[in-house]
Design a protein around this motif. Structure first.
Motif, mmCIF file in Angstrom:
data_model
loop_
_atom_site.group_PDB
_atom_site.id
_atom_site.type_symbol
_atom_site.label_atom_id
_atom_site.label_comp_id
_atom_site.label_asym_id
_atom_site.label_seq_id
_atom_site.Cartn_x
_atom_site.Cartn_y
_atom_site.Cartn_z
ATOM 1 N N SER A 47 26.365 18.365 46.920
ATOM 2 C CA SER A 47 26.743 16.987 47.237
ATOM 3 C C SER A 47 25.460 16.218 47.542
ATOM 4 O O SER A 47 24.436 16.804 47.904
ATOM 5 C CB SER A 47 27.714 16.939 48.422
ATOM 6 O OG SER A 47 27.183 17.585 49.548
ATOM 7 N N GLN A 48 25.528 14.879 47.352
ATOM 8 C CA GLN A 48 24.346 14.017 47.480
ATOM 9 C C GLN A 48 23.152 14.608 46.710
ATOM 10 O O GLN A 48 22.039 14.696 47.224
ATOM 11 C CB GLN A 48 23.953 13.798 48.939
ATOM 12 C CG GLN A 48 24.854 12.839 49.678
ATOM 13 C CD GLN A 48 26.057 13.544 50.272
ATOM 14 O OE1 GLN A 48 25.906 14.557 50.943
ATOM 15 N NE2 GLN A 48 27.237 13.029 50.018
ATOM 16 N N ASN A 50 20.224 14.567 44.237
ATOM 17 C CA ASN A 50 19.288 13.568 43.706
ATOM 18 C C ASN A 50 18.043 14.266 43.184
ATOM 19 O O ASN A 50 17.427 15.073 43.897
ATOM 20 C CB ASN A 50 18.862 12.572 44.795
ATOM 21 C CG ASN A 50 19.992 11.651 45.171
ATOM 22 O OD1 ASN A 50 20.393 10.811 44.374
ATOM 23 N ND2 ASN A 50 20.505 11.810 46.379
ATOM 24 N N SER A 66 32.055 17.424 38.228
ATOM 25 C CA SER A 66 31.113 16.490 38.853
ATOM 26 C C SER A 66 31.827 15.185 39.173
ATOM 27 O O SER A 66 32.821 14.843 38.546
ATOM 28 C CB SER A 66 29.909 16.228 37.937
ATOM 29 O OG SER A 66 30.304 15.584 36.756
ATOM 30 N N LYS A 67 31.293 14.494 40.157
ATOM 31 C CA LYS A 67 31.778 13.169 40.544
ATOM 32 C C LYS A 67 30.571 12.275 40.744
ATOM 33 O O LYS A 67 29.595 12.680 41.375
ATOM 34 C CB LYS A 67 32.578 13.243 41.847
ATOM 35 C CG LYS A 67 33.887 13.971 41.742
ATOM 36 C CD LYS A 67 34.621 13.979 43.075
ATOM 37 C CE LYS A 67 35.879 14.811 42.972
ATOM 38 N NZ LYS A 67 36.495 15.018 44.292
ATOM 39 N N GLY A 68 30.657 11.073 40.215
ATOM 40 C CA GLY A 68 29.589 10.100 40.387
ATOM 41 C C GLY A 68 28.278 10.527 39.741
ATOM 42 O O GLY A 68 27.208 10.180 40.238
ATOM 43 N N VAL A 70 25.156 10.618 37.313
ATOM 44 C CA VAL A 70 24.318 9.713 36.520
ATOM 45 C C VAL A 70 23.348 10.602 35.758
ATOM 46 O O VAL A 70 22.677 11.454 36.355
ATOM 47 C CB VAL A 70 23.550 8.722 37.407
ATOM 48 C CG1 VAL A 70 22.621 7.856 36.578
ATOM 49 C CG2 VAL A 70 24.516 7.870 38.224
ATOM 50 N N LYS A 78 21.446 12.264 39.287
ATOM 51 C CA LYS A 78 22.062 12.319 40.612
ATOM 52 C C LYS A 78 23.564 12.461 40.458
ATOM 53 O O LYS A 78 24.130 12.183 39.406
ATOM 54 C CB LYS A 78 21.712 11.096 41.443
ATOM 55 C CG LYS A 78 22.248 9.784 40.908
ATOM 56 C CD LYS A 78 21.828 8.646 41.823
ATOM 57 C CE LYS A 78 22.419 7.326 41.336
ATOM 58 N NZ LYS A 78 22.162 6.251 42.294
ATOM 59 N N ALA A 79 24.205 12.897 41.543
ATOM 60 C CA ALA A 79 25.664 13.023 41.551
ATOM 61 C C ALA A 79 26.141 13.026 42.992
ATOM 62 O O ALA A 79 25.448 13.517 43.890
ATOM 63 C CB ALA A 79 26.107 14.297 40.848
ATOM 64 N N ASP A 80 27.325 12.436 43.184
ATOM 65 C CA ASP A 80 27.953 12.537 44.505
ATOM 66 C C ASP A 80 28.325 13.987 44.767
ATOM 67 O O ASP A 80 28.126 14.501 45.865
ATOM 68 C CB ASP A 80 29.197 11.647 44.582
ATOM 69 C CG ASP A 80 28.857 10.172 44.420
ATOM 70 O OD1 ASP A 80 27.717 9.780 44.764
ATOM 71 O OD2 ASP A 80 29.711 9.418 43.924
#
Length: 181
Positions: A47-48, A50, A66-68, A70, A78-80
């Motif tokens: 999570s978080q 980067n 995955s969520k969020g 990029v 990055k990904a949430d």
């Protein structure tokens, strides 16, 4: 200066340690980070996440979920949240290239050791034959065969291993499950 290390394949096969035991499911422990003694396969939820370098390592397509996310040309910037199955080598690179929080979902380790002596001797013999035949016109075909055998000894260990266990019983029929489930 730049040196081309000739014959990396034989050197790596002879001098490095590899996971030779069965992978055993256990809880993660810092001791398994000793890559001389252990190799591991980890299913981890980040999570978080980067990227902190200019070159991203994780492929978006290899994420289990995955969520969020990029991405940049298929690589995760990055990904949430993102879940992956990785090896100890992958994790070492992820630690160098990303900042993140992690939740270990499953963990398996194997004990590393040198490849069997007979196999290592076989590689040394092939290498000796290959190097003594190099640049001898009459032995060009045999030289290539020796070189191909060395390359295939290395290549057979890098072939993608099927990562699903498939079993059959008379009672249940066909059953499949992932290695990290």
């Amino acid at each position: 200066f730049c040196y081309d290390f000739a014959s990396s394949y034989p050197w790596v096969l002879i001098t490095q340690r590899y996971p030779l035991s069965k992978f055993v499911t256990t809880n993660y422990d810092q001791k398994y980070e000793d890559s001389y003694k252990y190799s591991y396969i980890i299913k981890v939820k980040f999570s978080q996440l980067n990227c902190k370098t200019e070159n991203e390592y994780l492929s978006v397509s290899k994420a289990i979920s995955s969520k969020g996310a990029v991405s940049d040309n298929g690589k995760l910037l990055k990904a949430d949240e993102a879940t992956y199955i990785l090896t100890n080598i992958d994790m070492a690179i992820v630690r160098q290239t990303y900042t993140y929080e992690e939740e270990i979902i499953s963990f398996k380790y194997a004990i590393n050791d040198y490849l069997p002596n007979d196999f290592r001797r076989f590689i040394v013999d092939l290498y000796f034959d290959k190097t003594t035949m190099k640049h001898i016109e009459d032995l060009a075909d045999l030289y290539l065969k020796k070189k191909q055998k060395i390359n295939s000894c290395y290549g057979m260990m890098l072939t993608k291993i099927y990562n699903t266990i498939i079993s059959y019983t008379n009672d249940e029929g066909w059953n499949s499950r992932g290695l990290c489930q």
